[in-house]
Design a protein around this motif. Structure first.
Motif, mmCIF file in Angstrom:
data_model
loop_
_atom_site.group_PDB
_atom_site.id
_atom_site.type_symbol
_atom_site.label_atom_id
_atom_site.label_comp_id
_atom_site.label_asym_id
_atom_site.label_seq_id
_atom_site.Cartn_x
_atom_site.Cartn_y
_atom_site.Cartn_z
ATOM 1 N N GLU A 453 81.304 36.071 -15.185
ATOM 2 C CA GLU A 453 81.919 35.386 -14.048
ATOM 3 C C GLU A 453 83.372 35.024 -14.356
ATOM 4 O O GLU A 453 84.257 35.150 -13.501
ATOM 5 C CB GLU A 453 81.112 34.122 -13.730
ATOM 6 C CG GLU A 453 81.621 33.331 -12.541
ATOM 7 C CD GLU A 453 81.488 34.085 -11.230
ATOM 8 O OE1 GLU A 453 82.170 33.724 -10.253
ATOM 9 O OE2 GLU A 453 80.697 35.056 -11.180
ATOM 10 N N ARG A 456 85.383 38.167 -14.196
ATOM 11 C CA ARG A 456 85.579 38.605 -12.805
ATOM 12 C C ARG A 456 86.675 37.808 -12.114
ATOM 13 O O ARG A 456 87.545 38.366 -11.447
ATOM 14 C CB ARG A 456 84.258 38.461 -12.033
ATOM 15 C CG ARG A 456 84.299 39.048 -10.621
ATOM 16 C CD ARG A 456 83.051 38.691 -9.871
ATOM 17 N NE ARG A 456 82.932 37.262 -9.653
ATOM 18 C CZ ARG A 456 83.605 36.597 -8.711
ATOM 19 N NH1 ARG A 456 84.444 37.227 -7.893
ATOM 20 N NH2 ARG A 456 83.427 35.290 -8.580
ATOM 21 N N LYS A 457 86.649 36.483 -12.332
ATOM 22 C CA LYS A 457 87.678 35.646 -11.717
ATOM 23 C C LYS A 457 89.055 35.970 -12.284
ATOM 24 O O LYS A 457 90.040 36.049 -11.542
ATOM 25 C CB LYS A 457 87.354 34.173 -11.921
ATOM 26 C CG LYS A 457 86.128 33.704 -11.154
ATOM 27 C CD LYS A 457 85.881 32.222 -11.396
ATOM 28 C CE LYS A 457 84.689 31.725 -10.597
ATOM 29 N NZ LYS A 457 84.423 30.286 -10.821
ATOM 30 N N LYS A 458 89.098 36.184 -13.587
ATOM 31 C CA LYS A 458 90.373 36.496 -14.215
ATOM 32 C C LYS A 458 90.926 37.826 -13.714
ATOM 33 O O LYS A 458 92.115 37.958 -13.397
ATOM 34 C CB LYS A 458 90.193 36.531 -15.730
ATOM 35 C CG LYS A 458 91.460 36.892 -16.504
ATOM 36 C CD LYS A 458 91.181 36.925 -17.989
ATOM 37 C CE LYS A 458 92.422 37.370 -18.750
ATOM 38 N NZ LYS A 458 92.159 37.469 -20.207
ATOM 39 N N SER A 460 90.222 39.268 -10.881
ATOM 40 C CA SER A 460 90.584 39.145 -9.470
ATOM 41 C C SER A 460 91.969 38.543 -9.307
ATOM 42 O O SER A 460 92.771 38.986 -8.487
ATOM 43 C CB SER A 460 89.545 38.293 -8.748
ATOM 44 O OG SER A 460 89.916 38.071 -7.403
ATOM 45 N N ILE A 461 92.251 37.507 -10.141
ATOM 46 C CA ILE A 461 93.566 36.862 -10.046
ATOM 47 C C ILE A 461 94.662 37.809 -10.499
ATOM 48 O O ILE A 461 95.724 37.932 -9.864
ATOM 49 C CB ILE A 461 93.569 35.571 -10.880
ATOM 50 C CG1 ILE A 461 92.612 34.545 -10.263
ATOM 51 C CG2 ILE A 461 94.970 34.989 -10.950
ATOM 52 C CD1 ILE A 461 92.430 33.302 -11.100
ATOM 53 N N ALA A 463 94.580 41.120 -10.554
ATOM 54 C CA ALA A 463 94.710 42.253 -9.640
ATOM 55 C C ALA A 463 95.476 41.869 -8.384
ATOM 56 O O ALA A 463 96.196 42.675 -7.799
ATOM 57 C CB ALA A 463 93.318 42.779 -9.265
ATOM 58 N N GLU A 464 95.338 40.617 -7.993
ATOM 59 C CA GLU A 464 96.013 40.174 -6.780
ATOM 60 C C GLU A 464 97.529 40.206 -6.943
ATOM 61 O O GLU A 464 98.270 40.519 -5.987
ATOM 62 C CB GLU A 464 95.544 38.760 -6.417
ATOM 63 C CG GLU A 464 96.175 38.224 -5.148
ATOM 64 C CD GLU A 464 95.663 36.843 -4.805
ATOM 65 O OE1 GLU A 464 96.169 36.250 -3.844
ATOM 66 O OE2 GLU A 464 94.752 36.359 -5.510
ATOM 67 N N THR A 534 98.006 29.815 -10.876
ATOM 68 C CA THR A 534 97.537 30.784 -11.875
ATOM 69 C C THR A 534 98.059 30.428 -13.261
ATOM 70 O O THR A 534 97.355 30.556 -14.267
ATOM 71 C CB THR A 534 97.990 32.201 -11.485
ATOM 72 O OG1 THR A 534 97.531 32.492 -10.170
ATOM 73 C CG2 THR A 534 97.414 33.223 -12.478
#
Length: 551
Positions: A453, A456-458, A460-461, A463-464, A534
């Protein structure tokens, strides 16, 4: 002065045959019990279990009666389980597989005690003879200074008791000091190996985080360093250093006793010489009867001087010889103590389980022989446990049970024996092992899920902000003429958004501050807020500020 010679001692023993026989029998019994201590303890425990009224079986029967025959989920009464537990510890000690023999040899090899042994049979008589010899020497020294108002027999008893006590103390200190010498040698060897290991391969602190290892787990440290193998099998202090407290006590004891014995003997000699000189002077000063054959005065004076010189020379020679004898006796005492010290250094073990490992490897030549012996021992223990268990069940069979479960337990008592108890213990151990494994798997699974998890969060941030921010284009109608494009947003100036880890540090800026610097960076307020948030998250993981960040 009392006679403490061996002949006088023998005469005393013959005069008190009953007391002498009792003491000799007691000494032989103590030796036999000491050599078979484990068997004697097991025999006494079995006898105590069957003792009427106060024994273990009688006590557990009363407990079952107080519990009104209540049973557990497996149909066993608490008293039955407690009685089986009394025998299970001994049964477990002989319930080993053939690999246990090799583990015992491995244990002795890793603790560097392979080749050592316990005290041979001849050591005990030798130490006994040496202690008796010391007692005789002490008796000659302290005998005249014991209370002289008591009778002669009581004086002898008291003298021999005190002298034997002092000899036993000296022997005890020699025994403990010898074991400490051997224990210190193992610690010195471990520290020498630790210092010889390269700095990048050895532990920063010797003995740190070392857990004690039993014989069953002896193979668990095959890949460990030699010094850690030793330290895991002996008892050490927090700094893993040698200790010399018992050695100092032993040295102080023998020095004090040897000097004190020499001094007491010397004072006795001085007192005796004083009496002799006083008696000689009295005899010489006594007036002699006149006789016609008396020598002239000059000749009598010469003869008197000659006699005085002869008496003085004789007294001086005896004094010197006595001092040399006393010194030799003190040296003999010290030599006896060092012999006892040497025997304690050569024989015995410092490893926590070395004695058990030695007894197993010395008693049997092969693992198969050990397994056959253990099988006979287990069979005997099962028989002893079943006998006491039947005694307990017979005692409680006549009780008026207050519950149906208790009556049913009495009717099925023949199915509950020591073998059934062993099977129940195996089932409980398997269930506990499976439960522990399930708990460990659950913890590992939860930790893995948490890690996924977080990743995944890392991702996602990151990639954004790594994806290109494409400016919004106006929709163009095909039939209609092309319309002029609208003014692009400030974010369109950068085809790719900046990475928060490589951007300026915005963590201390408020929303109003970010609104003021939007034109400076050419980004929208929402983009700057996202970069700031971030950076806060990355700072918690230690990844911000990075090399590319500007403080």
């Amino acid at each position: 002065m009392q006679d403490f010679s061996p002949s006088a001692m023998l005469a005393l023993m013959l005069a008190n045959r009953a007391a002498a026989a009792s003491l000799i029998t007691l000494f032989v019994a103590i030796v036999i019990v000491a050599l078979n201590w484990d068997k004697v303890c097991y025999f006494v425990r079995r006898a105590w279990h069957a003792t009427p009224l106060v024994g273990t079986v009688a006590r557990l029967a009363r407990q079952v009666r107080r519990d009104h025959g209540q049973v557990d989920a497996n149909g066993w009464r608490s008293g039955e389980i407690s009685l089986c537990e009394e025998y299970y510890t001994r049964y477990e000690s002989v319930d080993k597989d053939p690999s246990y023999f090799a583990k015992c040899e491995d244990y002795l090899s890793k603790v560097c005690e392979k080749g050592r042994r316990t005290n041979p049979v001849w050591v005990v008589p030798l130490m006994g003879a040496l202690l008796v010899l010391e007692a005789v020497g002490f008796a000659y020294v302290i005998g005249p200074f014991v209370n002289r108002e008591i009778s002669a027999n009581n004086l002898q008893y008291l003298t021999w008791s005190v002298s034997a006590f002092l000899a036993l103390i000296s022997g005890f200190f020699a025994h403990i000091a010898g074991h400490q010498f051997h224990h210190n040698s193992l610690i010195k060897k471990a520290r020498h190996w630790w210092r010889g290991t390269p700095n990048n391969e050895r532990d920063s602190q010797i003995g740190k985080d070392i857990a004690q290892i039993s014989i069953d787990a002896s193979r668990s440290d095959d890949n460990a360093t030699g010094y850690n193998k030793i330290l895991a099998r002996i008892k050490t202090n927090e700094t893993v250093t040698t200790r010399h407290n018992w050695i100092a006590i032993f040295a102080g004891t023998i020095v004090i006793v040897a000097i004190a014995a020499f001094w007491v003997r010397t004072e006795q000699l001085n007192a005796l010489e004083t009496e002799l000189v006083a008696g000689y002077q009295i005899n010489e000063s006594a007036p002699a009867a006149s006789s016609p054959f008396d020598l002239p005065a000059a000749s009598a004076q010469v003869e008197k001087q000659s006699q005085d010189k002869s008496f003085g020379d004789k007294l001086g020679a005896e004094h010197t010889a006595s001092l040399v004898t006393f010194a030799v006796l003190s040296v003999v005492y010290v030599a006896i103590q060092f012999i006892a010290l040497w025997l304690s250094m050569v024989y015995g073990f410092a490893g926590l389980a070395s004695k058990d490992a030695y007894e197993m490897t010395s008693k049997f030549k092969t693992a198969a022989e050990m397994v056959r012996w253990m099988e006979r021992q287990r069979l005997a223990i099962r028989g002893h446990a079943d006998h006491k268990l039947r005694m307990l069940q017979h005692k409680v069979s006549g009780y008026d049970m207050a519950s149906n479960s208790g009556e049913q337990s009495s009717s099925t008592a023949h199915t509950r024996d020591f073998d059934a108890f062993l099977k129940m213990r195996v089932a409980q151990a398997d269930a506990k092992r499976q439960a522990d494994k399930h708990d460990e798997d659950q913890k590992a699974l939860e930790a893995h899920r948490a890690a996924l998890e977080f990743q995944r969060k890392k991702a996602s941030i990151e990639a954004e902000y790594q994806a290109p921010a494409v400016a919004a284009q106006p929709r163009v109608e095909t039939p209609a003429p092309a319309a002029a494009p609208s003014v692009a947003a400030p974010v369109a100036q950068n085809l790719a958004g900046p990475k928060p880890g490589e951007f300026d540090d915005l963590r201390e800026l408020s929303d109003e501050d970010l609104d003021l610097v939007t034109d400076e960076y050419g980004l929208t307020l929402e983009q700057l807020k996202r970069i700031r948030n971030t950076q806060v998250v990355l700072a918690k993981t230690g990844k911000f500020p990075g090399k590319g960040a500007i403080a």
